[in-house]
Design an enzyme around this catalytic site. Sequence first.
Site, PDB file in Angstrom:
ATOM      1  CB  CYS A  19      13.684   9.154   7.928  1.00 17.95           C
ATOM      2  SG  CYS A  19      14.570   8.078   6.811  1.00 17.95           S
ATOM      3  CE  LYS A  52      -1.871   2.624   3.116  1.00 24.09           C
ATOM      4  NZ  LYS A  52      -1.665   3.891   2.390  1.00 24.09           N
ATOM      5  CD  GLU A 101      13.970   1.141   8.847  1.00 23.17           C
ATOM      6  OE1 GLU A 101      14.356   2.098   9.548  1.00 23.17           O
ATOM      7  OE2 GLU A 101      14.639   0.107   8.697  1.00 23.17           O
TER       8      GLU A 101
HETATM    9  P1  NAD Z   1       2.328   8.245   7.852  1.00 26.92           P
HETATM   10  O1  NAD Z   1       2.593   7.495   9.109  1.00 26.92           O
HETATM   11  O2  NAD Z   1       1.299   9.297   7.871  1.00 26.92           O
HETATM   12  O3  NAD Z   1       1.883   7.231   6.699  1.00 26.92           O
HETATM   13  C1  NAD Z   1       2.691   6.146   6.308  1.00 26.92           C
HETATM   14  C2  NAD Z   1       1.801   5.115   5.640  1.00 26.92           C
HETATM   15  O4  NAD Z   1       0.944   4.528   6.616  1.00 26.92           O
HETATM   16  C3  NAD Z   1       0.890   5.692   4.562  1.00 26.92           C
HETATM   17  O5  NAD Z   1       0.829   4.780   3.484  1.00 26.92           O
HETATM   18  C4  NAD Z   1      -0.455   5.774   5.282  1.00 26.92           C
HETATM   19  O6  NAD Z   1      -1.569   5.755   4.416  1.00 26.92           O
HETATM   20  C5  NAD Z   1      -0.400   4.522   6.133  1.00 26.92           C
HETATM   21  N1  NAD Z   1      -1.317   4.487   7.267  1.00 26.92           N
HETATM   22  C6  NAD Z   1      -1.901   5.516   7.909  1.00 26.92           C
HETATM   23  N2  NAD Z   1      -2.658   5.067   8.948  1.00 26.92           N
HETATM   24  C7  NAD Z   1      -2.524   3.709   8.956  1.00 26.92           C
HETATM   25  C8  NAD Z   1      -3.010   2.668   9.804  1.00 26.92           C
HETATM   26  N3  NAD Z   1      -3.815   2.916  10.854  1.00 26.92           N
HETATM   27  N4  NAD Z   1      -2.629   1.403   9.538  1.00 26.92           N
HETATM   28  C9  NAD Z   1      -1.798   1.131   8.513  1.00 26.92           C
HETATM   29  N5  NAD Z   1      -1.313   2.068   7.680  1.00 26.92           N
HETATM   30  C10 NAD Z   1      -1.657   3.349   7.896  1.00 26.92           C
HETATM   31  O7  NAD Z   1       3.742   8.791   7.376  1.00 26.92           O
HETATM   32  P2  NAD Z   1       4.050   9.754   6.134  1.00 26.92           P
HETATM   33  O8  NAD Z   1       3.644  11.128   6.514  1.00 26.92           O
HETATM   34  O9  NAD Z   1       3.526   9.148   4.876  1.00 26.92           O
HETATM   35  O10 NAD Z   1       5.652   9.657   6.053  1.00 26.92           O
HETATM   36  C11 NAD Z   1       6.500  10.476   6.767  1.00 26.92           C
HETATM   37  C12 NAD Z   1       7.098   9.737   7.940  1.00 26.92           C
HETATM   38  O11 NAD Z   1       7.812   8.580   7.479  1.00 26.92           O
HETATM   39  C13 NAD Z   1       8.136  10.574   8.662  1.00 26.92           C
HETATM   40  O12 NAD Z   1       7.980  10.457  10.051  1.00 26.92           O
HETATM   41  C14 NAD Z   1       9.464   9.953   8.235  1.00 26.92           C
HETATM   42  O13 NAD Z   1      10.528  10.142   9.120  1.00 26.92           O
HETATM   43  C15 NAD Z   1       9.104   8.515   8.096  1.00 26.92           C
HETATM   44  N6  NAD Z   1      10.081   7.838   7.246  1.00 26.92           N
HETATM   45  C16 NAD Z   1      11.006   7.014   7.820  1.00 26.92           C
HETATM   46  C17 NAD Z   1      11.972   6.391   7.043  1.00 26.92           C
HETATM   47  C18 NAD Z   1      12.989   5.478   7.653  1.00 26.92           C
HETATM   48  O14 NAD Z   1      13.643   4.757   6.920  1.00 26.92           O
HETATM   49  N7  NAD Z   1      13.169   5.492   8.965  1.00 26.92           N
HETATM   50  C19 NAD Z   1      11.982   6.600   5.663  1.00 26.92           C
HETATM   51  C20 NAD Z   1      11.025   7.448   5.113  1.00 26.92           C
HETATM   52  C21 NAD Z   1      10.074   8.060   5.912  1.00 26.92           C
END
Ligand code: NAD
Length: 484
Positions: A285, A174, A249
């Site tokens: 990140c 997803k 992550e």
């Molecule tokens: P987010 O948590 O809002 O969403 C991530 C994903 O989770 C999306 O696909 C979203 O639709 C889905 N999602 C939302 N609610 C859910 C639920 N209840 N159950 C399952 N899936 C659900 O994050 P974002 O705003 O898309 O991304 C930014 C974040 O990602 C930042 O905090 C960033 O640091 C982190 N990030 C971390 C890494 C790493 O390698 N550590 C890499 C990239 C991004």
Amino acid sequence: MNTSYQLFIDGVWHEGSDGTKVPVINPATEEIFAEVSWGTTEDANLALKAAQKALSGEWSNWSPTRRGRFLVSVAAAVRRNVSELAMLLTNEQGKPLYQASSEVEDAARYLEYFGGLADKLTGMTIDLGPGQLDYVLREPLGVTVHIAPWNYPLDIFCRSVAPALAAGNTCVVKPAPEISLVTLALASLFQEEGIPAGVLNVIPGGPELGKVLTEDPRVRGIVFTGSVETGRRVLEAAARNITPVISMELGGKAAALVFVKDATELDGPVGNAAGTLAWNAGQSCGQRARWYVRRDLYAPFLEQLAIRARNLLPGPGTRPGVNLGPLASKRHYEKVMGYIRIGIEEGARLIAGGGRPEGFDERGFFVAPTVFADCHNGMRIVREEIFGPVITVIPVDNIDEAVALANDNSFGLSAEIWTSDLATAHSVASKLDVGHVTINGSAAFGFEVPFGGVKLSGLGREGGPEAVLAYTRLKNVWVNLNSK
Ligand code: NAD
């Protein structure tokens, strides 16, 4: 150009079961340039059913060598399509084209790296004494669900889907709601290269879809990249069925410690600080967001950084020379602008940026490269993940203070030290409470090396030879060799 994108389930492209289509907005122009079908609970069920069925179908007859060769062939297809994929990524996510091309290359590298590991997975035998044979099989987990964010959609897709497939699993992916076209384009390359039906399924959709997928008992492995809040929800969902969580992550707030000899050696750290503002518009990140600078270097560091930040060129990612694109969505733009207001209210001193770039009209989610000086660890702009072209600078008196302040954060993903003193470099690397340290530069965020965080930054590691093992389970078999 294709402007209407569909779900990829069981080897077939089709619309979502309730016909929902969502407009896709170019963050540089705010114009709608495509639409994408969104999946429902029914579509999630179809995808999970297909992925489960595929485990015992043609895919189960593919040898590890064949799976590895297949991933390498997809990597070649990715390289053949680099221009199209990069352009699509720039159009939907905003990053400048050269950064988008770099991400496409990263995607290909993940496919090659894990393709190369597919035929190197082994089990073992254990000597339990005469008359007994004991051996350990390494098997795929089964159906794995991959939930991705919007900042590096290709890179993050490949870093978990490639090892999952290398180990013989099937996948339901997803992508993030805002940015899913490039993931679907990548899925079409898997299809063209001949992936058996049901082995890879991609369903765009929002949080509800993620919830349905992570709560399903058919899922035997979850990979999640995203925010801490959502990560907690995914862990709760996994707890229902004791579903293995392969990796989480989550966020980061990386510290960079500047302890070079004197001001003549500031070029490297200042260049990196400017780079971390611009690369993916700070939506990484691993962005170096907190700069702890030795007090005697503080003034020249700020002076040089202010110049470098002002020399960055914001603009649409398709325009030549631009190195700072727009933020990916309006929602995120408003969040980052909110943090800039918080920084000003908290009393931090702006030395560059602080709003929209000069000369830009209202269109596009652009934020000027923003540097806050005179910060301290009590400020929200220093503690919380902003995820935009905004960094903070903090003066420190000595290396112990810098390490203590760097560790004084709930995230623990990555950190960086700048020094020509090798002893300091290694000793600081061992004291930093993070999963990834870089010395005198920023690199090694994936492929051959383990990447992942501690504390609220998550669990598990992506990249490196051990990452693929997390997509397998061990089964022990004991044989009585004396039975008649
Ligand atoms: P987010 O948590 O809002 O969403 C991530 C994903 O989770 C999306 O696909 C979203 O639709 C889905 N999602 C939302 N609610 C859910 C639920 N209840 N159950 C399952 N899936 C659900 O994050 P974002 O705003 O898309 O991304 C930014 C974040 O990602 C930042 O905090 C960033 O640091 C982190 N990030 C971390 C890494 C790493 O390698 N550590 C890499 C990239 C991004």
